[in-house]
Design a protein around this motif. Structure first.
Motif, PDB file in Angstrom:
ATOM      1  N   ILE A 157      -0.389   4.452 -14.895  1.00 14.49           N
ATOM      2  CA  ILE A 157      -0.462   3.694 -13.645  1.00 14.49           C
ATOM      3  C   ILE A 157       0.854   2.937 -13.528  1.00 14.49           C
ATOM      4  CG2 ILE A 157      -1.651   1.847 -12.410  1.00 14.49           C
ATOM      5  CD1 ILE A 157      -4.162   2.675 -14.131  1.00 14.49           C
ATOM      6  N   TYR A 158       1.617   3.267 -12.508  1.00 11.93           N
ATOM      7  CA  TYR A 158       2.979   2.760 -12.352  1.00 11.93           C
ATOM      8  C   TYR A 158       3.005   1.827 -11.138  1.00 11.93           C
ATOM      9  CZ  TYR A 158       8.163   3.197 -12.068  1.00 11.93           C
ATOM     10  OH  TYR A 158       9.511   2.968 -12.036  1.00 11.93           O
ATOM     11  N   VAL A 159       3.405   0.579 -11.367  1.00 11.57           N
ATOM     12  CA  VAL A 159       3.455  -0.410 -10.295  1.00 11.57           C
ATOM     13  C   VAL A 159       4.899  -0.718  -9.958  1.00 11.57           C
ATOM     14  CG1 VAL A 159       2.795  -2.714  -9.534  1.00 11.57           C
ATOM     15  CG2 VAL A 159       1.320  -1.455 -11.100  1.00 11.57           C
ATOM     16  N   SER A 160       5.246  -0.571  -8.685  1.00 11.11           N
ATOM     17  CA  SER A 160       6.549  -0.996  -8.181  1.00 11.11           C
ATOM     18  C   SER A 160       6.321  -2.215  -7.293  1.00 11.11           C
ATOM     19  CB  SER A 160       7.211   0.113  -7.365  1.00 11.11           C
ATOM     20  OG  SER A 160       7.473   1.242  -8.155  1.00 11.11           O
ATOM     21  N   CYS A 161       6.794  -3.365  -7.747  1.00 12.35           N
ATOM     22  CA  CYS A 161       6.674  -4.595  -6.969  1.00 12.35           C
ATOM     23  C   CYS A 161       8.051  -4.937  -6.411  1.00 12.35           C
ATOM     24  CB  CYS A 161       6.155  -5.728  -7.848  1.00 12.35           C
ATOM     25  SG  CYS A 161       6.249  -7.365  -7.065  1.00 12.35           S
ATOM     26  N   THR A 162       8.154  -4.929  -5.094  1.00 15.17           N
ATOM     27  CA  THR A 162       9.410  -5.289  -4.435  1.00 15.17           C
ATOM     28  C   THR A 162       9.110  -6.296  -3.328  1.00 15.17           C
ATOM     29  OG1 THR A 162       9.165  -3.397  -2.946  1.00 15.17           O
ATOM     30  CG2 THR A 162      10.549  -3.092  -4.898  1.00 15.17           C
ATOM     31  N   GLY A 163      10.164  -6.850  -2.766  1.00 16.69           N
ATOM     32  CA  GLY A 163       9.962  -7.825  -1.703  1.00 16.69           C
ATOM     33  C   GLY A 163       9.330  -7.238  -0.467  1.00 16.69           C
ATOM     34  N   PHE A 164       9.765  -6.019  -0.092  1.00 13.52           N
ATOM     35  CA  PHE A 164       9.354  -5.466   1.194  1.00 13.52           C
ATOM     36  C   PHE A 164       8.757  -4.073   1.092  1.00 13.52           C
ATOM     37  CE2 PHE A 164      12.650  -8.620   1.936  1.00 13.52           C
ATOM     38  CZ  PHE A 164      12.051  -9.429   2.894  1.00 13.52           C
ATOM     39  N   GLY A 165       8.577  -3.559  -0.117  1.00 16.54           N
ATOM     40  CA  GLY A 165       7.954  -2.261  -0.270  1.00 16.54           C
ATOM     41  C   GLY A 165       8.964  -1.133  -0.373  1.00 16.54           C
ATOM     42  N   GLN A 166       8.451   0.056  -0.674  1.00 17.00           N
ATOM     43  CA  GLN A 166       9.293   1.234  -0.868  1.00 17.00           C
ATOM     44  C   GLN A 166       9.711   1.880   0.448  1.00 17.00           C
ATOM     45  OE1 GLN A 166      10.098   2.367  -4.246  1.00 17.00           O
ATOM     46  NE2 GLN A 166       9.352   0.265  -4.508  1.00 17.00           N
ATOM     47  N   SER A 183      -8.154  -2.145 -10.359  1.00 20.60           N
ATOM     48  CA  SER A 183      -8.754  -1.112  -9.511  1.00 20.60           C
ATOM     49  C   SER A 183      -8.281   0.273  -9.932  1.00 20.60           C
ATOM     50  CB  SER A 183      -8.401  -1.360  -8.041  1.00 20.60           C
ATOM     51  OG  SER A 183      -8.874  -2.615  -7.612  1.00 20.60           O
ATOM     52  N   ALA A 184      -6.976   0.387 -10.217  1.00 25.06           N
ATOM     53  CA  ALA A 184      -6.428   1.689 -10.610  1.00 25.06           C
ATOM     54  C   ALA A 184      -6.970   2.140 -11.964  1.00 25.06           C
ATOM     55  CB  ALA A 184      -4.904   1.614 -10.646  1.00 25.06           C
ATOM     56  N   LEU A 185      -7.189   1.196 -12.876  1.00 25.06           N
ATOM     57  CA  LEU A 185      -7.779   1.562 -14.164  1.00 25.06           C
ATOM     58  C   LEU A 185      -9.174   2.140 -13.972  1.00 25.06           C
ATOM     59  CD1 LEU A 185      -6.695  -1.443 -16.408  1.00 25.06           C
ATOM     60  CD2 LEU A 185      -6.038   0.954 -16.730  1.00 25.06           C
ATOM     61  N   ASN A 186      -9.959   1.543 -13.086  1.00 26.12           N
ATOM     62  CA  ASN A 186     -11.290   2.086 -12.818  1.00 26.12           C
ATOM     63  C   ASN A 186     -11.192   3.436 -12.117  1.00 26.12           C
ATOM     64  OD1 ASN A 186     -14.282   1.466 -12.874  1.00 26.12           O
ATOM     65  ND2 ASN A 186     -13.995   1.962 -10.716  1.00 26.12           N
ATOM     66  N   GLY A 187     -10.239   3.560 -11.182  1.00 33.61           N
ATOM     67  CA  GLY A 187     -10.052   4.841 -10.510  1.00 33.61           C
ATOM     68  C   GLY A 187      -9.661   5.938 -11.483  1.00 33.61           C
ATOM     69  N   ARG A 188      -8.821   5.586 -12.453  1.00 32.55           N
ATOM     70  CA  ARG A 188      -8.431   6.573 -13.463  1.00 32.55           C
ATOM     71  C   ARG A 188      -9.626   6.999 -14.305  1.00 32.55           C
ATOM     72  NH1 ARG A 188      -4.303   5.053 -18.204  1.00 32.55           N
ATOM     73  NH2 ARG A 188      -6.239   4.149 -18.985  1.00 32.55           N
ATOM     74  N   ALA A 189     -10.533   6.062 -14.570  1.00 32.80           N
ATOM     75  CA  ALA A 189     -11.738   6.416 -15.321  1.00 32.80           C
ATOM     76  C   ALA A 189     -12.586   7.429 -14.559  1.00 32.80           C
ATOM     77  CB  ALA A 189     -12.554   5.162 -15.620  1.00 32.80           C
ATOM     78  N   LEU A 190     -12.487   7.402 -13.223  1.00 33.51           N
ATOM     79  CA  LEU A 190     -13.246   8.343 -12.399  1.00 33.51           C
ATOM     80  C   LEU A 190     -12.583   9.707 -12.292  1.00 33.51           C
ATOM     81  CD1 LEU A 190     -14.201   5.949  -9.436  1.00 33.51           C
ATOM     82  CD2 LEU A 190     -15.648   6.630 -11.362  1.00 33.51           C
ATOM     83  N   THR A 191     -11.235   9.727 -12.275  1.00 31.45           N
ATOM     84  CA  THR A 191     -10.516  10.973 -11.988  1.00 31.45           C
ATOM     85  C   THR A 191      -9.698  11.514 -13.155  1.00 31.45           C
ATOM     86  OG1 THR A 191      -8.509   9.845 -11.220  1.00 31.45           O
ATOM     87  CG2 THR A 191     -10.275  10.191  -9.597  1.00 31.45           C
ATOM     88  N   GLY A 192      -9.383  10.642 -14.127  1.00 35.61           N
ATOM     89  CA  GLY A 192      -8.509  11.042 -15.213  1.00 35.61           C
ATOM     90  C   GLY A 192      -7.037  10.980 -14.864  1.00 35.61           C
ATOM     91  N   GLN A 193      -6.720  10.589 -13.621  1.00 34.84           N
ATOM     92  CA  GLN A 193      -5.341  10.573 -13.150  1.00 34.84           C
ATOM     93  C   GLN A 193      -4.849   9.136 -12.935  1.00 34.84           C
ATOM     94  OE1 GLN A 193      -3.374  13.417 -12.535  1.00 34.84           O
ATOM     95  NE2 GLN A 193      -5.056  14.438 -13.588  1.00 34.84           N
ATOM     96  N   GLY A 194      -3.573   8.933 -13.271  1.00 34.21           N
ATOM     97  CA  GLY A 194      -2.932   7.677 -12.945  1.00 34.21           C
ATOM     98  C   GLY A 194      -2.496   7.657 -11.490  1.00 34.21           C
ATOM     99  N   CYS A 195      -1.601   6.741 -11.147  1.00 31.95           N
ATOM    100  CA  CYS A 195      -1.150   6.646  -9.754  1.00 31.95           C
ATOM    101  C   CYS A 195       0.117   5.804  -9.695  1.00 31.95           C
ATOM    102  CB  CYS A 195      -2.232   6.031  -8.870  1.00 31.95           C
ATOM    103  SG  CYS A 195      -2.555   4.280  -9.206  1.00 31.95           S
ATOM    104  N   HIS A 196       0.702   5.776  -8.523  1.00 32.35           N
ATOM    105  CA  HIS A 196       1.821   4.877  -8.240  1.00 32.35           C
ATOM    106  C   HIS A 196       1.332   3.834  -7.251  1.00 32.35           C
ATOM    107  CE1 HIS A 196       5.843   4.013  -6.094  1.00 32.35           C
ATOM    108  NE2 HIS A 196       5.779   3.268  -7.195  1.00 32.35           N
ATOM    109  N   ILE A 197       1.533   2.565  -7.556  1.00 35.78           N
ATOM    110  CA  ILE A 197       1.170   1.474  -6.654  1.00 35.78           C
ATOM    111  C   ILE A 197       2.449   0.891  -6.080  1.00 35.78           C
ATOM    112  CG2 ILE A 197       0.070  -0.777  -6.450  1.00 35.78           C
ATOM    113  CD1 ILE A 197      -1.712  -0.040  -8.805  1.00 35.78           C
ATOM    114  N   ASP A 198       2.589   0.974  -4.783  1.00 29.84           N
ATOM    115  CA  ASP A 198       3.722   0.400  -4.050  1.00 29.84           C
ATOM    116  C   ASP A 198       3.257  -0.945  -3.509  1.00 29.84           C
ATOM    117  OD1 ASP A 198       5.630  -0.347  -2.160  1.00 29.84           O
ATOM    118  OD2 ASP A 198       5.310   1.395  -0.859  1.00 29.84           O
ATOM    119  N   PHE A 199       3.698  -2.043  -4.140  1.00 33.26           N
ATOM    120  CA  PHE A 199       3.283  -3.376  -3.697  1.00 33.26           C
ATOM    121  C   PHE A 199       4.468  -4.131  -3.125  1.00 33.26           C
ATOM    122  CE2 PHE A 199       2.844  -7.943  -4.375  1.00 33.26           C
ATOM    123  CZ  PHE A 199       1.715  -8.176  -3.603  1.00 33.26           C
TER     124      PHE A 199
END
Length: 399
Positions: A123-132, A185-201
């Motif tokens: 699960i990869y989180v990118s935190c920036t001021g204004f998003g990707q 939330s992403a940790l729980n989602g991964r438990a459901l699907t087995g897949q990680g994700c990218h979070i653009d915050f």
């Protein structure tokens, strides 16, 4: 037979390539909930908040406030060996969190595409001021910029006065909380699907989401909420009042509290006025209600007024400064003032996470790490580097 409770995130490993406040605060929450958080820092200086005021000996109280419970590993991203350390650590990590400018980490092969290709559960989180994405994606910003652009400052300040920032870096702190929510939330989602994700915050997005009631008034009434000091735009009374001893009390009433408040203040004319029996009527007659309450309360001391409100069941509380909060008997009875032992400065105060679990171990205040304190341990135990390899990395300036 009972077993010793474990912390709820005891099986989670986080690699933090972030600095200053929002992301480190999010990761400190995870760390004290049991996660192993490995903080990657630049050799020699580390997270720049290590040099921020106020300084306690050679350490920073600012750094202490949002980096407790972590392991510190130094890795020089300007070297391939330093970048390799980060990539190796993410191979077995659950979460990677970064707050570099958009596109920066792609140059190092540390972007979400590269790291998730090697670990699809990451699960990869990118935190920036204004998003990707979006027209502001390349812009720079800090907490107060996001407060300004996100609308919070426009709502904060005295009636008729200019905008005022809150006394804490609200954009940074709430961004940390948003990030923690997204990660859980992403940790729980991964438990459901087995897949990680990218979070653009985006920190601006986080502030816009907090507009809630102010946006609701705009959607419903087309109203751009004005600055009202401590008053509530849709509830009267809900405001701070000055007392005779120079202190302040905040009182907030719903309809069921209105008569008790009038009775304890001796305001028979207000109590008997049927137009003021409902909040809508009091909002319509805001100026009359507020001026009468202000005059009546000005003759009370803070202590006497708070005791009278408590006895009458009227929601009220003293405006307390930081010293008063930290000495408050209820705050202390709830265990909200604690401390940790630091190897160079001794005992230092800390505010625990505000959770009390029944079934899991409660969060415990841990100390923040010294710069690079865990580098050799992590490289040996997690990555299997031998002493010769570690010595070569140190000699070449990679750690």
């Amino acid at each position: 037979m009972t077993t010793t409770p474990i912390k709820p995130l005891a099986n989670v490993t986080v690699v933090e390539l972030a600095r200053v406040l929002a992301c480190p605060f999010a990761d400190m929450i995870l760390a004290e909930l049991g996660a192993t958080v490995i903080k990657i820092e630049q050799p020699g200086g580390g997270d720049e908040t290590r040099s921020f005021e106020p300084q306690v000996g050679d350490e920073s109280a600012y750094f202490f406030a949002c980096n407790r419970g972590k392991q510190s590993v130094t890795a020089n991203l300007k070297t391939e060996a330093g970048r390799r350390i980060v990539r190796d650590l993410t191979q077995s990590a659950d979460i990677f969190i970064e707050n570099f400018p958009v596109g920066s980490l792609a140059r190092y092969g540390l972007d979400h595409t590269a790291l998730r290709a090697a670990n699809e559960r990451l699960i990869y989180v990118s935190c920036t001021g204004f998003g990707q994405t979006g027209p502001y994606a390349a812009r720079k910003g800090y907490d107060t910029v996001f407060q300004a652009m996100g609308g919070l400052m426009s709502l904060t300040g005295e009636r008729g006065g200019g905008p005022v920032k809150p006394g804490l870096p609200i954009a940074d702190l709430t961004s940390g909380m948003w990030i923690a929510i997204g990660l859980l939330s992403a940790l729980n989602g991964r438990a459901l699907t087995g897949q990680g994700c990218h979070i653009d915050f985006s920190m601006l997005d986080g502030q816009v989401s907090l507009l809630t009631l102010a946006a609701g008034r705009y959607f419903a009434l087309g109203e751009v909420p004005p600055r009202l000091g401590t008053e509530h735009p849709g509830r009267v009374p809900s405001a701070t009042f000055a007392c005779s001893d120079g202190a302040f009390v905040h009182i907030t009433c719903s309809d069921q509290h209105w008569l008790p408040l009038c009775q304890l203040l001796g305001l028979d004319a207000l109590a008997s006025d049927a137009t003021l029996a409902t909040n809508a009527g009091r909002v319509a007659h805001r100026e009359r209600v507020m001026s009468t309450l202000t005059q009546a309360i000005s003759g009370w001391t803070r202590k006497a007024l708070c005791e009278a409100c408590d006895a009458a069941g009227v929601p009220a509380g003293p405006i307390q400064n930081v010293a008063e909060v930290l000495a408050d008997p209820h705050v202390n009875a709830r265990g909200m003032v604690s401390a940790f032992e630091h190897p160079s400065i001794g005992t230092f105060g800390a505010l625990p996470l505000p959770f009390k679990f029944d079934g899991f171990a409660d969060p415990q205040v841990a100390r923040p790490p010294l710069l690079g304190e865990h580098t050799e341990q992590v490289l040996r135990e997690r990555l299997g580097y031998d002493e010769a390899h570690i010595a070569a990395l140190r000699r070449d300036g990679a750690i």
